[in-house]
Design a protein around this motif. Structure first.
Motif, PDB file in Angstrom:
ATOM      1  N   CYS A   1       0.983  -1.274   0.045  1.00 45.10           N
ATOM      2  CA  CYS A   1      -0.056   0.103  -0.159  1.00 45.10           C
ATOM      3  C   CYS A   1       1.078   1.340   0.041  1.00 45.10           C
ATOM      4  O   CYS A   1       1.671   1.361   0.811  1.00 45.10           O
ATOM      5  CB  CYS A   1      -0.805  -0.222   1.331  1.00 45.10           C
ATOM      6  N   VAL A   2       0.766   2.076  -0.871  1.00 47.60           N
ATOM      7  CA  VAL A   2       1.791   3.226  -1.250  1.00 47.60           C
ATOM      8  C   VAL A   2       0.881   4.611  -1.278  1.00 47.60           C
ATOM      9  O   VAL A   2      -0.054   4.590  -1.945  1.00 47.60           O
ATOM     10  CB  VAL A   2       2.477   2.929  -2.427  1.00 47.60           C
ATOM     11  N   ARG A   3       1.373   5.716  -0.506  1.00 49.63           N
ATOM     12  CA  ARG A   3       0.643   6.815  -0.775  1.00 49.63           C
ATOM     13  C   ARG A   3       1.442   7.832  -1.859  1.00 49.63           C
ATOM     14  O   ARG A   3       2.457   7.987  -1.892  1.00 49.63           O
ATOM     15  CB  ARG A   3       0.825   7.725   0.825  1.00 49.63           C
ATOM     16  N   ASN A   4       0.526   8.499  -2.268  1.00 53.39           N
ATOM     17  CA  ASN A   4       0.838   9.701  -3.131  1.00 53.39           C
ATOM     18  C   ASN A   4       1.100  10.798  -2.469  1.00 53.39           C
ATOM     19  O   ASN A   4       0.139  11.078  -1.675  1.00 53.39           O
ATOM     20  CB  ASN A   4       0.046   9.977  -4.361  1.00 53.39           C
ATOM     21  N   GLY A   5       2.217  11.475  -2.180  1.00 53.71           N
ATOM     22  CA  GLY A   5       2.433  12.597  -1.507  1.00 53.71           C
ATOM     23  C   GLY A   5       1.826  13.782  -1.880  1.00 53.71           C
ATOM     24  O   GLY A   5       1.746  15.104  -1.199  1.00 53.71           O
ATOM     25  N   GLY A   6       1.155  14.006  -3.040  1.00 51.12           N
ATOM     26  CA  GLY A   6       0.583  15.057  -3.369  1.00 51.12           C
ATOM     27  C   GLY A   6       1.370  16.014  -4.541  1.00 51.12           C
ATOM     28  O   GLY A   6       2.447  15.780  -4.629  1.00 51.12           O
TER      29      GLY A   6
END
Lengths: 111, 120
Positions: B96-101
């Protein structure tokens, strides 16, 4: 699809010596807003990937300043100024301009 | 601190189904785009799915299109991946990986991963 080609794929380095990894893209990576979405990740043995560099040259918080990213257009480089034992692992480049693709990975080992 | 904790992996037979979960904490989950990325044993990284913060826009890699479904529950700070018609080649650790914006870009935080093994 954009193809990222890393070289070398294996990189033996003496402790304290510099190291350099190349990442070449099959297309230019400048976005319509002028940003270049080229990241570098480190994956130590048995761990999740960790982002080191984003937008070509911006270092993430907590990343030692011996790591640096450079490049433009289709050619990019990750440099480690003085390799330490904790740098052993696989390094990946990733582009986020033309959706998402990763390079094949470069395995750094201590000589 | 940002934490992403995956769960739900395991051994499943070819053709079977599995649902992965990712519990997020330490940030306003609904404000962030999220992804699933997988890594087959001894292989490189492969992005497989993306979802916007609201859940209104979703994308899949060709390799999983039509078989996998990404979703999120912002009230529970959770991301999901429903996997069906599983194949041996789906065997991998799923992250699971977040995009930082817009400012900090893609894939700034990763979970520890959960292993999915497809085998009879």
């Amino acid at each position: 699809d954009v193809v990222l080609t890393q070289s070398p794929l294996s990189l033996p380095v003496t402790l304290g010596q510099p190291a350099s990894i190349s990442c070449r893209s099959s297309q230019g990576l400048v976005n319509s807003n002028g940003d270049t979405y080229l990241n570098w990740f480190q994956q130590r043995p048995g761990q999740s990937p960790r982002r080191l560099i984003y937008k070509v040259s911006k270092r993430d918080a907590g990343v030692p300043d011996r790591f640096s990213g450079s490049g433009s257009g289709t050619d990019f480089t990750l440099k480690i100024s003085r390799v330490e034992a904790e740098d052993v692992g696989v390094y990946y480049c990733m582009q986020g301009t033309h959706w998402i693709t990763f390079g094949q990975g470069t395995r750094l080992e201590i000589k | 601190d940002v934490y992403l904790v995956e769960s739900g992996g395991g051994l499943v037979q070819p053709g079977g189904s599995l649902r992965l979960s990712c519990a997020a904490s330490g940030f306003m989950f609904s404000d962030y785009e999220m992804n699933w990325v997988r890594q087959a044993p001894g292989k490189g990284l492969e992005w497989i799915s993306y979802i916007t913060g609201s859940g209104s826009i979703i994308y899949y890699a060709d390799s999983v299109e039509g078989r996998f479904s990404i979703s999120r529950d912002n009230a529970k700070d959770s991301l999901f991946l429903q996997m069906s018609s599983l194949r041996a080649e789906d065997t991998a650790v799923y992250y699971c990986v977040r995009n930082g914006g817009a400012t900090t870009g893609h894939f700034d935080y990763w979970g520890q991963g959960t292993l999915v093994t497809v085998s009879s």
